[in-house]
Design an enzyme around this catalytic site. Structure first.
Site, PDB file in Angstrom:
ATOM      1  N   ARG A  87       7.118  12.599  11.452  1.00 43.85           N
ATOM      2  CA  ARG A  87       5.870  12.815  10.749  1.00 43.85           C
ATOM      3  C   ARG A  87       5.191  11.316  10.662  1.00 43.85           C
ATOM      4  O   ARG A  87       5.961  10.752   9.555  1.00 43.85           O
ATOM      5  CB  ARG A  87       5.889  13.744   9.595  1.00 43.85           C
ATOM      6  CG  ARG A  87       6.322  14.911  10.040  1.00 43.85           C
ATOM      7  CD  ARG A  87       5.857  15.994   9.050  1.00 43.85           C
ATOM      8  NE  ARG A  87       4.554  16.516   8.919  1.00 43.85           N
ATOM      9  CZ  ARG A  87       3.753  16.863   7.981  1.00 43.85           C
ATOM     10  NH1 ARG A  87       4.472  17.463   6.962  1.00 43.85           N
ATOM     11  NH2 ARG A  87       2.393  17.027   7.992  1.00 43.85           N
ATOM     12  N   GLN A 192      -0.936  25.985   3.106  1.00 40.72           N
ATOM     13  CA  GLN A 192      -0.054  25.805   1.977  1.00 40.72           C
ATOM     14  C   GLN A 192      -0.392  25.959   0.701  1.00 40.72           C
ATOM     15  O   GLN A 192       0.425  26.638  -0.182  1.00 40.72           O
ATOM     16  CB  GLN A 192       0.373  24.212   1.923  1.00 40.72           C
ATOM     17  CG  GLN A 192       1.031  23.722   3.182  1.00 40.72           C
ATOM     18  CD  GLN A 192      -0.004  23.195   4.297  1.00 40.72           C
ATOM     19  OE1 GLN A 192      -0.961  23.791   4.540  1.00 40.72           O
ATOM     20  NE2 GLN A 192       0.677  22.251   5.294  1.00 40.72           N
ATOM     21  N   ASP A 233      -0.097  11.740   0.551  1.00 39.62           N
ATOM     22  CA  ASP A 233       0.809  11.499   1.435  1.00 39.62           C
ATOM     23  C   ASP A 233       1.138   9.860   1.816  1.00 39.62           C
ATOM     24  O   ASP A 233       2.197   9.199   2.058  1.00 39.62           O
ATOM     25  CB  ASP A 233       0.492  12.103   2.919  1.00 39.62           C
ATOM     26  CG  ASP A 233       1.026  13.504   2.850  1.00 39.62           C
ATOM     27  OD1 ASP A 233       0.141  14.327   2.387  1.00 39.62           O
ATOM     28  OD2 ASP A 233       1.952  13.813   3.097  1.00 39.62           O
ATOM     29  N   LYS A 244      -3.522  15.935   2.525  1.00 37.62           N
ATOM     30  CA  LYS A 244      -3.887  17.016   3.166  1.00 37.62           C
ATOM     31  C   LYS A 244      -5.342  17.175   3.759  1.00 37.62           C
ATOM     32  O   LYS A 244      -6.393  17.000   2.713  1.00 37.62           O
ATOM     33  CB  LYS A 244      -3.651  18.290   2.739  1.00 37.62           C
ATOM     34  CG  LYS A 244      -3.693  19.653   3.318  1.00 37.62           C
ATOM     35  CD  LYS A 244      -2.866  19.699   4.717  1.00 37.62           C
ATOM     36  CE  LYS A 244      -1.724  19.275   4.814  1.00 37.62           C
ATOM     37  NZ  LYS A 244      -1.208  18.966   6.173  1.00 37.62           N
TER      38      LYS A 244
HETATM   39  O1  MRU Z   1       1.548  18.728   5.718  1.00 44.21           O
HETATM   40  P1  MRU Z   1       2.079  18.669   4.430  1.00 44.21           P
HETATM   41  O2  MRU Z   1       2.352  20.198   3.873  1.00 44.21           O
HETATM   42  O3  MRU Z   1       3.629  18.042   4.198  1.00 44.21           O
HETATM   43  O4  MRU Z   1       1.212  18.083   3.634  1.00 44.21           O
HETATM   44  C1  MRU Z   1       1.556  17.881   1.929  1.00 44.21           C
HETATM   45  C2  MRU Z   1       0.163  17.375   1.312  1.00 44.21           C
HETATM   46  O5  MRU Z   1      -0.647  17.175   2.116  1.00 44.21           O
HETATM   47  C3  MRU Z   1       0.629  16.806  -0.120  1.00 44.21           C
HETATM   48  O6  MRU Z   1      -0.487  17.173  -0.933  1.00 44.21           O
HETATM   49  C4  MRU Z   1       1.335  15.869  -0.255  1.00 44.21           C
HETATM   50  O7  MRU Z   1       2.365  15.568   0.674  1.00 44.21           O
HETATM   51  C5  MRU Z   1       1.757  15.672  -1.894  1.00 44.21           C
HETATM   52  S1  MRU Z   1       3.359  16.337  -1.921  1.00 44.21           S
HETATM   53  C6  MRU Z   1       3.638  15.967  -3.567  1.00 44.21           C
END
Ligand code: MRU
Length: 341
Positions: A87, A192, A233, A244
């Site tokens: 990722r 999510q 992220d 996200k």
């Molecule tokens: O694609 P994901 O579900 O891994 O994306 C997660 C997010 O965007 C979260 O907001 C981010 O990783 C923060 S987790 C503490």
């Protein structure tokens, strides 16, 4: 409930794609299974991805049959390459790879380095747990009694293997006895917010209202939201933040309606090598995530799609970034370099 657990020769992961219907644990016994779990979002959220990567590298190292250190280090390099392609946006993954590679350079024979790598992965895991607990308690100071908080995606214990970031702050405020309510965006395309955030908050006894992403502007403009708190992220030097997809729209709507917009993340989510958010790589995911919901097609066959998993919120929309080392505000450039030191 544990998101990730290291068990001598295997990694146990709570499968986040099965929630909220099933609490199902995966037993991963080789590193390629860990890479696959990260790609499929069975383990997700930037800090949890970093921790899974560290354990995955340790697992790959344990399974190595290499006799010489040179052969072994070449194998570690190959393992790390597989993880770096899993990722691209969550920088915790790359920080974990860097630390594990550094740990593998330690003196000693193959068997000693194998033990060093396990210790390093456990250390990364413990540090993430401590950092998120600390930032959650710091951030809870920004939440007043009777606040209604809007959040996006899932930045709770599931996403961090610890206390949570955005949800950690909400949970800490609740534990302090503050009366709070949460609005959770469903978070298309993979939901999510609907699947994980509501599940985590309901288990904690926090009042949560699920809304679709497009309803956020309505509630912000009607004065129903006191602040927005989201995770991250990857955060660049100047405070620009990738999170996200949909976070940027929320930040603009929050500013338009004079609602504070907070980002919560451990320092391990900051990429001090990037000057601005323009340089953050954005993951493009499978079109089926947009054309299908729960395995069912909702769009015509052959339709063109786009599926960026993250967007970048420019720092001018961010009221504060909450980390375990302190709460930083404008001017981010100067404040962030203090965190780096
Ligand atoms: O694609 P994901 O579900 O891994 O994306 C997660 C997010 O965007 C979260 O907001 C981010 O990783 C923060 S987790 C503490």
């Amino acid at each position: 409930m544990k998101t990730i657990e290291w068990q001598e020769d295997k990694l146990i992961i709570l499968d986040q794609t099965a929630l909220p219907h099933q609490e199902f644990y995966l037993e991963l016994s080789n590193y390629l299974e860990v890479v696959s779990a990260i790609k499929k979002l069975q383990v997700r959220g930037a800090p949890a991805i970093g921790v899974a990567t560290a354990y995955g590298i340790a697992l790959g190292a344990q399974n190595s049959d290499a006799d010489t250190t040179k052969e072994f280090l070449n194998e570690i390099e190959e393992i790390c390459q597989s993880f770096s392609a899993a990722r691209p946006t969550a920088v915790n993954l790359f920080h974990a790879i860097k630390r594990m590679k550094l740990a593998s350079q330690s003196d000693g024979n193959v068997s000693l380095i194998k033990s060093t790598l396990i210790r390093e992965a456990i250390k990364i895991h413990n540090e993430e747990k401590e950092a998120t607990a600390h930032l959650s308690h710091l951030g809870a100071k920004l939440i007043k009694n009777d606040f209604t908080i809007l959040t996006h995606c899932n930045a709770g214990p599931l996403a961090t293997t610890g206390y949570g970031t955005a949800l950690g702050i909400i949970i800490a405020a609740g534990e302090e006895g503050k009366k709070i309510k949460v609005f959770a965006d469903e978070t298309r395309p993979l939901l999510q917010g609907a699947r994980l955030t509501t599940w985590e908050l309901m288990r904690k006894g926090i009042t949560v209202t699920l809304i679709t992403d497009s309803m956020a502007g309505h509630f912000l403009s009607r004065g129903k939201i006191d602040c927005v708190v989201v995770g991250a992220d990857r955060i660049a030097q100047n405070g620009d933040t990738a999170n996200k997809i949909g976070t940027y729209s929320l930040a603009v709507l929050a500013k338009e309606n004079n609602v504070p917009f907070y980002v919560a993340a451990p320092v391990s989510t900051i990429d001090f090598s990037l000057k601005s958010g323009e340089d953050i790589p954005i993951e493009e995911r499978n079109p089926e995530e947009v054309t299908h919901i729960g395995g069912m097609r909702i769009a015509p066959e052959g339709v063109r799609t786009a599926n960026p998993a993250f967007d970048v919120t420019p720092h001018r929309y961010i009221s504060a970034i909450i980390t375990e080392k302190g709460i930083v505000r404008e001017p981010y450039q100067t404040q962030m370099s203090k965190l780096c030191r």
